[in-house]
Design an enzyme around this catalytic site. Structure first.
Site, short mmCIF file in Angstrom:
data_model
loop_
_atom_site.label_atom_id
_atom_site.label_comp_id
_atom_site.label_asym_id
_atom_site.label_seq_id
_atom_site.Cartn_x
_atom_site.Cartn_y
_atom_site.Cartn_z
N SER A 1 3.61 -2.37 10.43
CA SER A 1 5.17 -2.33 10.45
C SER A 1 5.69 -3.74 10.03
CB SER A 1 5.58 -1.99 11.99
OG SER A 1 5.02 -0.70 12.24
N GLU B 1 -6.74 4.64 8.08
CA GLU B 1 -6.60 5.83 7.75
C GLU B 1 -7.65 6.49 7.06
OE1 GLU B 1 -3.03 5.36 5.47
OE2 GLU B 1 -1.92 4.86 7.67
N LYS C 1 -0.13 4.06 -0.04
CA LYS C 1 -0.57 5.41 0.55
C LYS C 1 -0.43 6.74 -0.49
CE LYS C 1 0.01 3.15 4.80
NZ LYS C 1 -0.04 3.23 6.41
N ASN D 1 0.75 -1.32 0.08
CA ASN D 1 -0.04 0.00 0.08
C ASN D 1 0.83 1.22 0.04
OD1 ASN D 1 -1.86 2.05 0.59
ND2 ASN D 1 -2.55 1.36 2.54
N GLU E 1 -5.11 -4.85 10.70
CA GLU E 1 -4.11 -4.06 10.73
C GLU E 1 -4.58 -3.20 12.08
OE1 GLU E 1 -2.26 -2.54 6.85
OE2 GLU E 1 -3.84 -1.40 7.30
N HIS F 1 -9.34 1.14 5.04
CA HIS F 1 -8.21 1.25 5.89
C HIS F 1 -8.44 2.17 7.07
CE1 HIS F 1 -3.97 2.57 6.68
NE2 HIS F 1 -3.71 1.09 5.96
N GLY G 1 2.98 2.01 11.04
CA GLY G 1 4.04 3.12 10.61
C GLY G 1 4.50 3.77 11.92
P1 13P Z 1 3.28 0.18 7.67
O1 13P Z 1 3.72 -0.90 7.28
O2 13P Z 1 4.05 1.25 7.13
O3 13P Z 1 3.01 0.21 9.23
O4 13P Z 1 1.76 0.50 7.22
C1 13P Z 1 0.77 -0.62 7.28
C2 13P Z 1 -0.37 -0.21 6.50
O5 13P Z 1 -1.15 0.62 6.94
C3 13P Z 1 -0.64 -0.86 5.25
O6 13P Z 1 -1.93 -0.72 4.86
#
Ligand code: 13P
Length: 254
Positions: free
Chosen positions: A216, A100, A11, A9, A170, A98, A176
């Site tokens: 992560s 976010e 983003k 992803n 997740e 997601h 992150g």
């Molecule tokens: P990270 O791997 O940067 O922690 O992000 C995970 C994520 O949100 C994938 O959709």
């Protein structure tokens, strides 16, 4: 046997030129090092870079996914894109729900159910994301939160349609942050999700649906996470922007 799946992803990273360079580099590594029976690979660039990325991976093992979709077929929805637009740009997958998007764009699980339906109607495979916040984990509400997100988000999805659904767990506190859920913590939730799917759709579907872990995931922790019985691959953020790291994670699913 469920085939493992590793999805990147991106983003809101990489402009068009950078996206083309990145997908070309990933394609090169996959062409040279992919082995038969390796995990399925999906890369989710920005919507802007979808069509050109899809062209650049034609004939390779890489599939392309979007990061969001509108629930309507078409109409006056300025700034949005439909499932059929994504499909026509070459996407085969779409991330829905997601954390976010739930957090910054107020996406509810009910809205996700409509998006899931719209995407599946165009034969896209949805990567439906669920996961608890740190506060919810610390107050021991994580199972309730995930159950609610799963039940509401899959509302109206039939047994037949479940072949187009992948779940991604997740935990928000692991995204992150460099903090991963321990493999035991992740496995516990994955088994719980599989149990919920079994109670709604029966054993066969529960055994065939893939449940990815995200948060992560890096080359040095992927193997242990992917080694858990109910973890069928990963949804990778930061590390998916580094072609070598991304491929090391794909290899960890062997
Ligand atoms: P990270 O791997 O940067 O922690 O992000 C995970 C994520 O949100 C994938 O959709």
């Amino acid at each position: 046997m469920r085939k493992k799946l590793v999805a990147g992803n991106w983003k809101m990273h990489k402009n068009l030129t950078e996206s083309q360079a990145l997908i070309t580099e990933i394609r090169g590594i996959v062409r040279d090092e992919f082995r038969q029976n390796d995990a399925e690979i999906v890369v989710c660039p920005s919507a802007l870079a979808l069509a050109s990325s899809a062209r650049l991976v034609e004939g390779s093992e890489i599939q392309i996914g979007a990061q969001n979709v509108n629930e309507n077929k078409e109409g006056a929805y300025t700034g949005e894109w439909s499932a059929s637009m994504l499909k026509s740009a070459g996407a085969t997958h779409v991330i829905i729900g997601h954390s976010e998007r739930r957090q910054y764009y107020n996406e509810t699980s009910e809205a996700c159910a409509l998006k899931n339906k719209a995407a599946i109607a165009e034969e896209l495979t949805v990567l439906y994301c669920v996961g608890e916040s740190l506060e919810e984990r610390e107050s021991n509400q994580h199972f309730d939160v995930i159950k609610d997100q799963l039940e509401k988000g899959l509302e109206g999805i039939s047994s037949e349609e479940m072949s187009h659904v992948v779940i991604a767990y997740e935990p928000v506190w692991a995204i992150g942050t460099g903090k991963t859920a321990s493999s035991e913590q992740a496995q516990e939730v994955h088994a719980f999700i599989r149990g919920l799917i079994e109670s709604k759709y029966g054993l066969n579907i529960a055994e065939s649906v893939r449940i990815l872990y995200g948060g992560s995931v890096k080359p040095d922790n992927a193997k242990e996470i992917f080694g858990q019985p109910d973890i069928d691959g990963g949804l990778i953020g930061g590390a998916s922007l580094k072609p070598r790291d991304f491929f090391e994670i794909i290899k960890a699913a062997r």
